[in-house]
Design an enzyme around this catalytic site. Structure first.
Site, mmCIF file in Angstrom:
data_model
loop_
_atom_site.group_PDB
_atom_site.id
_atom_site.type_symbol
_atom_site.label_atom_id
_atom_site.label_comp_id
_atom_site.label_asym_id
_atom_site.label_seq_id
_atom_site.Cartn_x
_atom_site.Cartn_y
_atom_site.Cartn_z
ATOM 1 C CD GLN A 259 -2.768 -1.100 -0.113
ATOM 2 O OE1 GLN A 259 -3.560 -0.196 -0.360
ATOM 3 N NE2 GLN A 259 -2.548 -2.104 -0.946
ATOM 4 C CG HIS A 262 -1.832 2.639 -3.654
ATOM 5 N ND1 HIS A 262 -2.356 2.505 -4.919
ATOM 6 C CD2 HIS A 262 -2.237 1.546 -2.975
ATOM 7 C CE1 HIS A 262 -3.039 1.372 -4.999
ATOM 8 N NE2 HIS A 262 -2.979 0.774 -3.835
ATOM 9 C CG HIS A 420 -50.117 15.561 9.643
ATOM 10 N ND1 HIS A 420 -49.755 16.799 9.185
ATOM 11 C CD2 HIS A 420 -49.071 14.722 9.342
ATOM 12 C CE1 HIS A 420 -48.556 16.727 8.630
ATOM 13 N NE2 HIS A 420 -48.113 15.475 8.708
#
Length: 429
Positions: A259, A262, A420
């Site tokens: 890694q 990268h 409502h």
């Protein structure tokens, strides 16, 4: 590679150091990205062509921005049968894994006259961004397109930056064709994100944008969120290895460097209960770095964000693992499956000394698009779920509603929402 004793201060300093890598800390680039997005939104294709020439050195226009079938055919010839076959093997594993994630609509009817359910619908159009530049990533093509296809997305638009010759990397095109991309456009950077988010004369607007990219791509995705959905704002890559005295130091060193290569912002961390292993891994890393092709990038990554931490016990080590919440996490201990049960936060967990991180990057099947910068505490790997939406289904008969209508009216009136309550009441006047 630096070796430190793991204690409260070391842990706090490490977490603060890692957070410096977050895209949220790159505000100085936000204005430039905003200008690109505004230009693409207003000027559309013209802006895309201008920025592609400026940043990629390629002259792109409406006649050649879309990859043709002839270009794809040429890509297959350049890639060759051997690599194409490997791509197909990886594709099979990735598709097989993601098909197990598929969700179906469900409905439940009851004798009392109610029916509830959930309707699962794939997104209509998804944009997949694939990086170019320092390296090419056909594996990312597979990882982003396959779960969308499994989810049932009918239209997948891919963008990727061209080279100065106006062409796209051949392996990227082969992977896109094999995975099922419907359209491929030669555009990268923040301008590609703007084109996918807002649409241009050549590139259709999408509902969601997925795929990794550099800091400009990450900030552009952050800026267009709300106009479209996005998968995540990815930061630099990370690996954390949790190991005890039984681990092979050469394997551990190789995995950390997988890694670190990268980019200079990548993070590679070993947490171990063994001082001897720590010293052996550090020595192995020095030998590897001298031999590997990307040694300059690797060394800067290790100098910036590489750590070997020696913990007093496994419990302390595991607590630190969960606090870091690494993108990739390997467990190389005497009883790795037992340790795995104690890991709460990690993007992907690799168990045992033969489960090296690149296995997940390329071939095993689980997605390699993973949460970074500690976001594994609340985010997951890219999956089929990222490409569907769910609608609630509600159906009541008059008899079923009559039994509960007074309860609903009272609840609504409690919230002082009389309209409502009235919406229910009028049905029983």
């Amino acid at each position: 590679m630096r070796i430190q004793h793991l204690d409260k201060n070391t842990k706090m300093n490490l977490l603060e150091d890692l957070l410096k890598r977050s895209p949220n800390n790159y505000g100085k680039y936000e204005q430039g990205v905003a200008e690109i997005l505004d230009h693409v939104r207003s000027e559309k294709d013209a802006a895309v062509f201008t920025y592609t020439e400026k940043f990629d050195g390629a002259k792109i226009d409406a006649s050649n921005i879309k990859v043709t079938e002839e270009e794809i055919k040429e890509a297959y010839e350049l890639v060759g049968e051997e690599l194409t076959d490997i791509i197909r093997k990886a594709l099979f594993n990735i598709r097989d894994y993601h098909e197990r994630q598929r969700q179906n609509s469900w409905f439940e009817s009851k004798p009392n006259g109610t029916m509830l359910g959930q309707k699962v619908t794939p997104l209509q159009r998804v944009g997949v961004y694939v990086p170019g530049g320092k390296a090419v990533y056909p594996s990312s093509v597979l990882m982003n397109i396959v779960p969308a296809k499994v989810a049932g997305v009918p239209h997948i638009v891919m963008t990727t930056p061209p080279g100065k010759d106006g062409k796209v990397c051949a392996s990227t095109l082969v992977a896109a064709k094999e995975a099922g991309a419907d359209e491929i456009y030669k555009v990268g950077g923040a301008q590609a994100i703007g084109a996918l988010a807002f649409g241009t004369e050549s590139i259709p607007k999408v509902d969601k944008i997925v795929g990794p990219g550099n800091i400009f791509v990450a900030l552009a995705k952050k800026a267009v969120y709300g106009h479209v959905s996005i998968d995540s704002i990815a930061g630099p890559s990370e690996i954390l290895v949790l190991a005890d005295e039984t681990a092979n130091p050469r394997y551990v060193a190789a995995d950390l460097l997988s890694q670190a290569e990268h980019d200079e912002m990548a993070s590679a961390i070993l947490i171990t209960t063994s001082q001897k292993l720590a010293e052996e891994v550090s020595a192995e890393i020095d030998q590897f770095v001298a031999e590997l092709s990307r040694k300059e990038i690797i060394q800067k990554s290790l100098d910036n964000y590489g750590y070997i931490l020696v913990a007093d016990n496994m419990e302390e080590a595991i607590d630190t693992v969960n606090a870091i919440a690494s993108e990739h996490m390997e467990i190389v201990t005497a009883d790795p499956f037992h340790v795995m049960t104690k890991i709460r936060n990690a993007g992907a967990i690799f168990i045992g000394e033969y489960s090296s991180e690149p296995l997940g990057d390329y071939f095993a099947g689980p997605n390699h698009v993973l949460p970074t910068n500690g976001t594994a505490k609340f985010f997951s790997a890219l999956s089929v779920d990222d490409f569907i939406k769910k609608s609630s289904i509600i159906s009541y008969s008059r008899e079923a509603l009559e039994k509960v209508h007074k309860d609903i009216e009272q609840f609504a009136e409690c919230e002082k929402l009389t309209a409502h309550a009235n919406s229910i009441r009028v049905r029983f006047e």
